[in-house]
Write a protein that holds these residues in place. Structure first.
Motif, mmCIF file in Angstrom:
data_model
loop_
_atom_site.group_PDB
_atom_site.id
_atom_site.type_symbol
_atom_site.label_atom_id
_atom_site.label_comp_id
_atom_site.label_asym_id
_atom_site.label_seq_id
_atom_site.Cartn_x
_atom_site.Cartn_y
_atom_site.Cartn_z
ATOM 1 N N SER A 76 5.217 -23.109 -1.437
ATOM 2 C CA SER A 76 5.124 -21.694 -1.823
ATOM 3 C C SER A 76 4.817 -20.796 -0.631
ATOM 4 O O SER A 76 5.349 -19.686 -0.512
ATOM 5 C CB SER A 76 4.022 -21.516 -2.870
ATOM 6 N N GLY B 69 -3.942 -11.007 -7.577
ATOM 7 C CA GLY B 69 -3.056 -12.032 -7.039
ATOM 8 C C GLY B 69 -1.620 -11.881 -7.514
ATOM 9 O O GLY B 69 -1.254 -10.882 -8.139
ATOM 10 N N ARG B 70 -0.830 -12.896 -7.214
ATOM 11 C CA ARG B 70 0.598 -12.846 -7.462
ATOM 12 C C ARG B 70 1.003 -13.563 -8.735
ATOM 13 O O ARG B 70 0.395 -14.567 -9.109
ATOM 14 C CB ARG B 70 1.342 -13.503 -6.299
ATOM 15 N N GLU B 73 1.958 -17.782 -9.113
ATOM 16 C CA GLU B 73 1.244 -18.353 -7.962
ATOM 17 C C GLU B 73 1.039 -19.858 -8.151
ATOM 18 O O GLU B 73 1.000 -20.370 -9.270
ATOM 19 C CB GLU B 73 -0.108 -17.637 -7.813
ATOM 20 N N GLY B 93 -4.201 -18.096 -3.350
ATOM 21 C CA GLY B 93 -2.972 -18.740 -3.805
ATOM 22 C C GLY B 93 -2.065 -19.083 -2.634
ATOM 23 O O GLY B 93 -2.188 -18.518 -1.542
ATOM 24 N N HIS B 95 1.209 -18.591 -2.184
ATOM 25 C CA HIS B 95 2.045 -17.466 -1.748
ATOM 26 C C HIS B 95 1.187 -16.404 -1.063
ATOM 27 O O HIS B 95 1.535 -15.883 -0.009
ATOM 28 C CB HIS B 95 2.743 -16.794 -2.941
ATOM 29 N N ASP B 96 0.073 -16.107 -1.712
ATOM 30 C CA ASP B 96 -0.849 -15.081 -1.224
ATOM 31 C C ASP B 96 -1.262 -15.332 0.221
ATOM 32 O O ASP B 96 -1.412 -14.402 1.017
ATOM 33 C CB ASP B 96 -2.082 -15.103 -2.143
#
Lengths: 310, 310
Positions: A76, B69-70, B73, B93, B95-96
């Motif tokens: 990710s 957040g996304r 995630e 996360g 991606h974060d």
């Protein structure tokens, strides 16, 4: 087997021998000294590829098929990085990132790479000592027909395609061995050099003056396991690189490369013994199964014993 | 609607108003000035929670149910971090992490938070200007019955449970507005204060002397959207915190808090208008749907026009 065994190792190939040694000796008798010439900063993170490969391998977390990184990895972070235009030539898995982020944070606050590596090993239940070769920066550079490339640029981004003219280890002259390295070499009853790439993975360690000197005065026999099988390198760029450097791929060249340092060379059963005075022994050095790894480790230890008593 | 609109905003609640403004005005007319008092270093990474929330919201990547957040995630990094004994009270996360790693890397090489934020916004196709309030460190601290807590320790780790005595913004006195902030305020035809927490999310911005001064001399009307609905805060610790600071929860306290700064207060249709001289208007200020957000943004703009022509 009794006694202390030290093994100088790079990443994947060397880690197989270390796994084999684990089958033969209690962990408190084993020390791995690991190449950090491949270490680099990427996206602000300190990455130690060979240390990480060894830790993942010893912890049973390595991705064996892929040959690097963790099993069951997710990606990710890389997907999000690409959205933001970040450099994506070096793949950082989501799990893998934890190692790099923690290492970088601890280094920034002054912790040494040796202590950080030891803490990671302990977190994962790894009993043997895993030591970086040095805590100072030693950066392997490959001089190619495309110019001077930092190791990971050559190895990962350019996939070893440029023709190699020479290799240098920036910072090695001024680097000192990491805490525990010289002590481990001095206390060793056998010293092994793993079948890692002699030019890219072992030479950076030998280029650190304090390591070379400690090996030179070591009372223990030093045995290298050749990375050549049937005139070819098992993995990675060893054979291509040897040819580009004008060396005939084979154990003669490996023996010459380690001349004056090693007392014995363990070679594959299908290869002729090297010319010259160096002692050698043969076994099937292809390490696929645990039994293979154990056999190669045992043969290396046996050769060390033989040269010690000769 | 024509003219330039500037909105001062914190995270989630404020981002809803900003989304509503996007429905009313072309992006090149909109500027969000974002609280960075919540910013902190965690695991060596520079994290800007309110900027990130706004970027994720405007890019359509926010996790609306979770409130931070996304969306979509994954959490492999956190799992690996726990294995290694890393601090896990703040969830990062996979991606974060890309945002935090890239931001930290660029700050380390000297890039400013404003430019970095602008580049992230452009990568995600966000047309409006998103500006950090300052590029210097302004750190919100909450003085509680358990001692002085850095904002994220209070907000995330302790879930706002400690009783608040006071709030301070370390570094605010010496901080200057980020590039573009004063220029945006000076060029504004309407200035809105989002329904973010006045004490934790808006006050850090007002504590930067250059921002306060620019607002004080602004030609544009300033309208705040109250975070109070039916005598309660919609989200987060606003009401609890007001009570702990000895304030009666309601628009009287909000109006007093912004007295001398704002020209108008937009309140919920169910609440009585505040006492005092401040102009107010009412609408349903609960923002769930896009239509809600558009309505609240329109009502705030209308109030700004009304006070400007009064």
């Amino acid at each position: 087997m009794s006694g202390n065994v030290v093994v100088l190792t790079g990443g994947v190939g060397g880690a197989k021998l270390v796994l084999g040694l684990q089958e033969l000796a209690p962990p408190d008798r084993l020390t791995a000294i690991v190449n950090t010439g491949d270490d680099f900063r990427h996206l602000g993170l300190h990455i130690s590829p060979d240390i990480d490969t060894l830790l993942y391998t010893l912890a049973g977390k390595a991705n064996a098929e892929q040959g690097w990184g963790r099993a069951g990895e997710s990606w990710s972070f890389m997907a999000a990085l690409r959205e933001l235009g970040g450099e994506d030539w070096f793949a950082l898995g989501d799990h893998d990132l934890a190692l790099h982020v923690l290492r970088t944070m601890r280094m920034a606050r002054g912790d040494g790479l040796a202590q950080i590596t030891a803490d990671f090993a302990r977190s994962w239940g790894i009993g043997m000592a895993v030591l970086p070769m040095s805590e100072q920066v030693v950066a392997t550079h490959v001089l190619t027909d495309e110019g001077d490339l930092a190791f990971q640029r050559y190895f990962v981004e350019r996939r070893c395609q440029p023709v190699v003219r020479a290799i240098r280890f920036a910072g090695a002259d001024a680097a000192t061995p990491a805490p525990g390295v010289v002590e481990a070499i001095e206390a060793a009853d056998a010293i092994l050099i793993a079948p890692s790439n002699p030019f890219l993975s072992v030479d950076p360690m030998l280029a650190v003056p304090g390591i070379r000197a400690a090996l030179g005065r070591a009372r223990a026999p030093i045995v290298a396991v050749s990375p050549i099988i049937g005139g070819k390198a098992v993995k990675g760029p060893t054979a291509k690189l040897m040819a580009e450097m004008g060396l005939i791929v084979g154990n003669d060249a490996i023996a010459r490369h380690y001349a004056g340092l090693v007392d014995g060379l363990l070679i594959d059963q299908g290869d002729p013994p090297p010319a010259g005075a160096i002692a050698s022994a043969r076994t099937d050095t292809m390490m696929r199964t645990v039994e293979d790894k154990r056999r190669v480790a045992q043969a290396a230890i046996d050769l060390a014993r033989a040269v010690a008593s000769a």
